[in-house]
Design a protein around this motif. Structure first.
Motif, PDB file in Angstrom:
ATOM      1  N   ARG A  49      -5.502  -1.059   9.690  1.00  0.00           N
ATOM      2  CA  ARG A  49      -5.394   0.072  10.200  1.00  0.00           C
ATOM      3  C   ARG A  49      -3.934   0.040  11.217  1.00  0.00           C
ATOM      4  NH1 ARG A  49     -10.008   1.147  13.497  1.00  0.00           N
ATOM      5  NH2 ARG A  49     -10.118  -1.148  13.560  1.00  0.00           N
ATOM      6  N   THR A  50      -4.142  -1.175  11.948  1.00  0.00           N
ATOM      7  CA  THR A  50      -2.968  -1.291  12.860  1.00  0.00           C
ATOM      8  C   THR A  50      -1.989  -1.610  12.067  1.00  0.00           C
ATOM      9  OG1 THR A  50      -4.242  -1.982  14.822  1.00  0.00           O
ATOM     10  CG2 THR A  50      -1.974  -2.558  15.023  1.00  0.00           C
ATOM     11  N   SER A  51      -1.920  -2.349  11.110  1.00  0.00           N
ATOM     12  CA  SER A  51      -0.622  -2.841  10.233  1.00  0.00           C
ATOM     13  C   SER A  51       0.016  -1.350   9.335  1.00  0.00           C
ATOM     14  CB  SER A  51      -1.176  -3.701   9.213  1.00  0.00           C
ATOM     15  OG  SER A  51      -1.529  -5.240   9.993  1.00  0.00           O
ATOM     16  N   LEU A  52      -0.722  -0.555   9.193  1.00  0.00           N
ATOM     17  CA  LEU A  52      -0.377   0.695   8.818  1.00  0.00           C
ATOM     18  C   LEU A  52       0.400   1.378   9.889  1.00  0.00           C
ATOM     19  CD1 LEU A  52      -0.156   2.449   6.225  1.00  0.00           C
ATOM     20  CD2 LEU A  52      -2.185   3.745   6.839  1.00  0.00           C
ATOM     21  N   LEU A  53      -0.181   1.625  10.962  1.00  0.00           N
ATOM     22  CA  LEU A  53       0.710   2.191  12.008  1.00  0.00           C
ATOM     23  C   LEU A  53       2.192   1.528  12.250  1.00  0.00           C
ATOM     24  CD1 LEU A  53      -2.244   2.763  14.726  1.00  0.00           C
ATOM     25  CD2 LEU A  53      -1.200   4.614  13.026  1.00  0.00           C
ATOM     26  N   GLN A  54       1.861   0.149  12.208  1.00  0.00           N
ATOM     27  CA  GLN A  54       3.141  -0.475  12.401  1.00  0.00           C
ATOM     28  C   GLN A  54       4.276  -0.081  10.953  1.00  0.00           C
ATOM     29  OE1 GLN A  54       3.210  -4.751  12.852  1.00  0.00           O
ATOM     30  NE2 GLN A  54       1.432  -4.670  14.395  1.00  0.00           N
TER      31      GLN A  54
ATOM     32  N   ASN B 194     -11.565  19.526  10.061  1.00  0.00           N
ATOM     33  CA  ASN B 194     -11.050  19.215   8.663  1.00  0.00           C
ATOM     34  C   ASN B 194     -10.084  18.379   9.094  1.00  0.00           C
ATOM     35  OD1 ASN B 194     -13.059  20.507   7.280  1.00  0.00           O
ATOM     36  ND2 ASN B 194     -12.009  22.465   7.286  1.00  0.00           N
ATOM     37  N   HIS B 195     -10.293  16.840   8.692  1.00  0.00           N
ATOM     38  CA  HIS B 195      -9.082  15.950   9.263  1.00  0.00           C
ATOM     39  C   HIS B 195      -9.028  15.182   7.627  1.00  0.00           C
ATOM     40  CE1 HIS B 195      -8.881  17.466  13.172  1.00  0.00           C
ATOM     41  NE2 HIS B 195     -10.415  16.912  13.413  1.00  0.00           N
ATOM     42  N   ASP B 196      -7.595  14.708   7.494  1.00  0.00           N
ATOM     43  CA  ASP B 196      -7.615  13.657   6.605  1.00  0.00           C
ATOM     44  C   ASP B 196      -7.969  12.405   6.899  1.00  0.00           C
ATOM     45  OD1 ASP B 196      -6.508  15.742   4.870  1.00  0.00           O
ATOM     46  OD2 ASP B 196      -4.415  15.153   4.729  1.00  0.00           O
ATOM     47  N   VAL B 197      -8.791  11.655   5.981  1.00  0.00           N
ATOM     48  CA  VAL B 197      -9.342  10.361   6.536  1.00  0.00           C
ATOM     49  C   VAL B 197      -8.706   9.460   5.485  1.00  0.00           C
ATOM     50  CG1 VAL B 197     -11.455   9.159   6.909  1.00  0.00           C
ATOM     51  CG2 VAL B 197     -11.320  11.178   7.608  1.00  0.00           C
ATOM     52  N   ILE B 198      -8.265   8.314   5.933  1.00  0.00           N
ATOM     53  CA  ILE B 198      -7.771   7.127   4.866  1.00  0.00           C
ATOM     54  C   ILE B 198      -8.495   6.021   5.422  1.00  0.00           C
ATOM     55  CG2 ILE B 198      -6.108   5.613   4.325  1.00  0.00           C
ATOM     56  CD1 ILE B 198      -4.216   7.755   5.096  1.00  0.00           C
ATOM     57  N   THR B 199      -9.536   5.563   4.114  1.00  0.00           N
ATOM     58  CA  THR B 199     -10.512   4.623   4.494  1.00  0.00           C
ATOM     59  C   THR B 199      -9.825   3.129   3.863  1.00  0.00           C
ATOM     60  OG1 THR B 199     -11.635   5.350   2.597  1.00  0.00           O
ATOM     61  CG2 THR B 199     -12.149   5.983   4.905  1.00  0.00           C
ATOM     62  N   THR B 200      -9.213   3.268   2.993  1.00  0.00           N
ATOM     63  CA  THR B 200      -8.689   2.198   2.051  1.00  0.00           C
ATOM     64  C   THR B 200      -6.972   2.106   2.177  1.00  0.00           C
ATOM     65  OG1 THR B 200     -10.202   2.628   0.322  1.00  0.00           O
ATOM     66  CG2 THR B 200      -8.645   1.017  -0.149  1.00  0.00           C
ATOM     67  N   ILE B 201      -6.760   0.914   2.821  1.00  0.00           N
ATOM     68  CA  ILE B 201      -5.418   0.552   2.958  1.00  0.00           C
ATOM     69  C   ILE B 201      -4.933  -0.647   2.217  1.00  0.00           C
ATOM     70  CG2 ILE B 201      -3.713   0.069   4.737  1.00  0.00           C
ATOM     71  CD1 ILE B 201      -5.257   1.438   6.753  1.00  0.00           C
TER      72      ILE B 201
ATOM     73  N   THR C 272       0.882  -1.203  -0.041  1.00  0.00           N
ATOM     74  CA  THR C 272       0.001   0.011   0.022  1.00  0.00           C
ATOM     75  C   THR C 272       1.022   1.181  -0.138  1.00  0.00           C
ATOM     76  OG1 THR C 272      -1.926   1.146   0.866  1.00  0.00           O
ATOM     77  CG2 THR C 272      -0.322   0.441   2.488  1.00  0.00           C
ATOM     78  N   GLU C 273       0.164   2.371  -0.410  1.00  0.00           N
ATOM     79  CA  GLU C 273       0.731   3.533  -0.408  1.00  0.00           C
ATOM     80  C   GLU C 273      -0.119   4.673   0.158  1.00  0.00           C
ATOM     81  OE1 GLU C 273       2.960   4.743  -4.020  1.00  0.00           O
ATOM     82  OE2 GLU C 273       3.915   3.248  -4.219  1.00  0.00           O
ATOM     83  N   VAL C 274       0.242   5.418   1.068  1.00  0.00           N
ATOM     84  CA  VAL C 274      -0.836   6.683   1.347  1.00  0.00           C
ATOM     85  C   VAL C 274       0.161   7.865   1.612  1.00  0.00           C
ATOM     86  CG1 VAL C 274      -2.119   4.798   2.699  1.00  0.00           C
ATOM     87  CG2 VAL C 274      -0.152   5.878   3.912  1.00  0.00           C
ATOM     88  N   SER C 275      -0.775   8.920   1.843  1.00  0.00           N
ATOM     89  CA  SER C 275       0.031  10.207   1.928  1.00  0.00           C
ATOM     90  C   SER C 275      -0.541  10.647   3.470  1.00  0.00           C
ATOM     91  CB  SER C 275      -0.484  11.281   1.058  1.00  0.00           C
ATOM     92  OG  SER C 275       0.277  10.966  -0.296  1.00  0.00           O
TER      93      SER C 275
END
Length: 652
Positions: free
Chosen positions: A48-53, A645-652, A29-32
């Motif tokens: 979600r936890t995996s992205l935090l890791q 206004n917060h950035d929200v990521i729904t797809t990882i 995955t790639e996110v900003s």
């Protein structure tokens, strides 16, 4: 005035990029991530936890897990003009890391910035662990103590120099009095000499036939005067050497007493202690490695529960989501990725709890080993210092003996010279007696008197010059007093700062916790929870052979009954939501006290489900002001409660 955090933010990019491969349950995955708050919104088992890791991996943490069916994983963080990367590789059932992460040492970030469910600060509050030890762990107290000893030595040296100046200053009045006395004596001798020379001129008989005898007599008198001057100088040198020997013998007694008090029978102790240090260091390293492996295992099992679908091997089923749907449909079991058998949730949860208990035991064991290791190192340092001092003292004793021997030999030489000069004087006096006649008796007496006065005058002038040189030397030394006093003040201030540094960090941590806890309790509005605070106390404890002052952080909780009566409660009786909030606030206190935002700009929040949505929103808003990049994993319904206004990521 601009805050430190504001100043830091000005130099940070508004957006960073992250790419993750085979970490946790993520394939790729790639996110900003934008500065401020980024919300990872979704249901359970959405990585979600995996992205935090993945973020933690790029930042340098070892508390990350490699995807179960992968041999290698990667995390890359593009931060402004810099790129940080980390590779995880499975080798012989263990995971090795490599790369160039953001942090060289992730310990402080693991404690106070990466606030996942297994975060040690959060867990410590829930378990009632020693909070003081946790908040002080990033502080190198051994280095502070070593620096304190160094400044103490400097202060002792400066104190000795200032004390010596005090002694010298006390000598000045007597030296000045002696100079005045010698000056008066010189004036008197000069007057007496002038009178004697005048009388000699008056009584000088100018007889031509005696001129040759008189000339020889004057020569002998001149020789006598010079020889007596030499004799007096030799006597002064003998006296000086004897005084020096007396001072050396006094010093020798003191040095010998000091030497007798020092032990040299420590070779065996040094070998034993060095062996113990090596053994304890190996034990500490093994515990650290075991703790790291336990943490990875705990995270993997937690991931197995939360994102069980993502760790299964690929199947040939046409519907990619069929296996996951099947797992989610059966909430009581999880399919093991290694053997394919079904394992009860409860069994995995029990295993996780056992692993956490084991990890805590290993942490406590490591703390005990670290304490014992510090004690052994301090003991070895004391023995080495004792040995060094013994060697210095021995060298000083030998030097004193050599000096005493040299000065004793010098006295013997001077004594021989004195005897020879005495014999010369007796011989000269005898020759002069033979030249004396009744006719020139008065002249000869006057010659002797003038000769003696000239000798006394020269000796007194030399003595006055020596006193003046000593006064000048003392005054020159005293001119350094201001500089020494300034240096001593600086050293004393630094000592005070070092001695209070640990206390100040503890006090700041308690103040930060109590302040933020009070603010959040007011915002979160927990029923009948009046106050929560940390009470810092101190007590005397034994640390090896020493008695030291140890601090303790006691968590205090006050509730109130329906009729308004207040009573003290314990952490065990709080709700899970209340315990989670306290753990997060404690971590925030550590984050602020240790200025963690200067070390790593990210704060990560996860596993907030025990807290209701409105309180999560208030909590996130409160934490937002402390971290440049706050990344929060939330369920969809909790994410919707956030305002602004917060950035929200729904797809990882």
């Amino acid at each position: 005035m601009e805050s430190s955090l504001d100043a830091e933010n000005r130099n940070r990019p508004s957006e960073v990029s992250l790419s993750v491969e085979n970490i946790g349950g993520i394939d790729e995955t790639e996110v900003s991530l934008s500065d401020g708050v980024t919300v990872l919104s979704g249901r359970n088992a959405t990585n979600r936890t995996s992205l935090l890791q993945g973020i933690m991996a790029a930042l340098g943490s070892d508390h990350v897990s490699l995807k179960a069916d992968a041999e290698e994983g990667r995390s890359v963080l593009e931060f402004g003009d810099e790129t940080y990367h980390r590779t995880l590789t499975r080798r012989n059932a263990t995971v090795k890391t490599d790369g160039d992460p953001y942090l060289d040492d992730p310990e402080i970030a693991d404690l106070f910035a990466f606030l996942l469910e297994t975060n040690e600060a959060r867990q410590a509050v829930a378990r009632g662990d020693d909070l003081q030890e946790l908040i002080m762990r990033p502080v190198d107290t051994d280095a502070i103590q070593a620096e304190i000893k160094q400044y103490e030595r400097q202060k002792r040296d400066l104190d000795e120099q200032l004390s010596e100046l005090d002694d010298l200053e006390q000598r000045l009045p007597s030296l000045e009095q002696k100079r005045t006395q010698l000056t008066n004596e010189i004036e008197t001798l000069q007057e007496e000499l002038e009178e004697a020379q005048a009388e000699l001129e008056e009584t000088n008989v100018d007889v031509e036939e005696r001129r040759e005898e008189q000339s020889e007599l004057e020569t002998k008198l001149g020789d006598l005067r010079g020889t007596r001057a030499d004799l007096e100088r030799v006597r002064d040198k003998v006296e000086t050497e004897r005084e020096s020997i007396e001072a050396l013998e006094t010093e020798r007694e003191e040095v010998q007493e000091r030497l007798d008090s020092l032990s040299t029978d420590d070779d065996a102790d040094i070998d034993r202690i060095e062996a113990e240090i090596e053994m304890l260091q190996e034990e500490k390293d093994e515990l650290t490695e075991e703790i790291s492996q336990l943490q990875s295992t705990i995270q993997f099992n937690e991931q197995l529960l939360e994102e069980s679908g993502s760790v299964l091997p690929t199947t040939d089923q046409g519907d990619d989501g069929a296996v996951t749907d099947q797992l989610l449909a059966d909430s009581e079991t999880v399919t093991c990725w290694t053997c394919g058998s079904s394992v009860a949730h409860e069994q995995i949860e029990t295993t996780i709890e056992q692993l956490r208990t084991t990890r805590q035991e290993r942490l406590e064991a490591r703390t005990e080993v670290s304490s014992e290791l510090s004690e052994r190192r301090e003991l070895l340092s004391e023995i080495n210092e004792n040995r060094s001092e013994y060697e210095r003292t021995t060298r000083r004793l030998d030097s004193i003996d050599d000096e005493i021997e040299r000065r004793t030999t010098r006295i013997e030489e001077l004594t021989t010279e004195r005897e020879e000069l005495t014999d010369q004087i007796e011989s000269l006096e005898a020759e002069i007696e033979e030249l004396e006649t009744e006719e020139y008796g008065d002249v000869l007496d006057k010659h002797k008197e003038v000769n003696q006065l000239e000798f006394e005058l020269e000796r007194t002038e030399n003595e006055r010059d020596e006193v003046e040189d000593e006064i000048e030397s003392i005054e020159t030394r005293l001119e350094t007093r201001t500089e020494l006093e300034t240096r001593r003040e600086d050293v004393t201030d630094e000592l005070t700062s070092l001695r209070t540094q640990i206390d100040q960090i503890e006090a700041d941590a308690v103040e930060a916790f109590n302040e933020h806890m009070a603010n959040l309790l007011e915002r979160l509005e927990y029923d009948n929870l009046d106050r929560i605070w940390i009470d810092r106390t101190t007590r005397e404890v034994r640390d090896g052979r020493r008695t030291v002052t140890k601090s303790s952080f006691d968590l205090k909780i006050v509730r109130s009954t329906d009729d308004g009566a207040a009573y003290e409660d314990s952490i065990d009786h709080l709700s899970e939501s209340e315990r989670e909030v306290i753990g997060l606030v404690f971590a925030l206190a550590g984050y602020l006290v240790h200025d963690v935002y200067e070390t790593v700009p990210f704060m990560l929040l996860d596993s907030l489900e025990a807290i209701d949505a409105e309180r999560i929103a208030a909590l996130v808003e409160y934490f937002e002001s402390s971290a440049p990049y706050l990344v929060v994993a939330l369920l969809d319904e909790d994410a919707q409660a956030l305002e602004g206004n917060h950035d929200v990521i729904t797809t990882i």
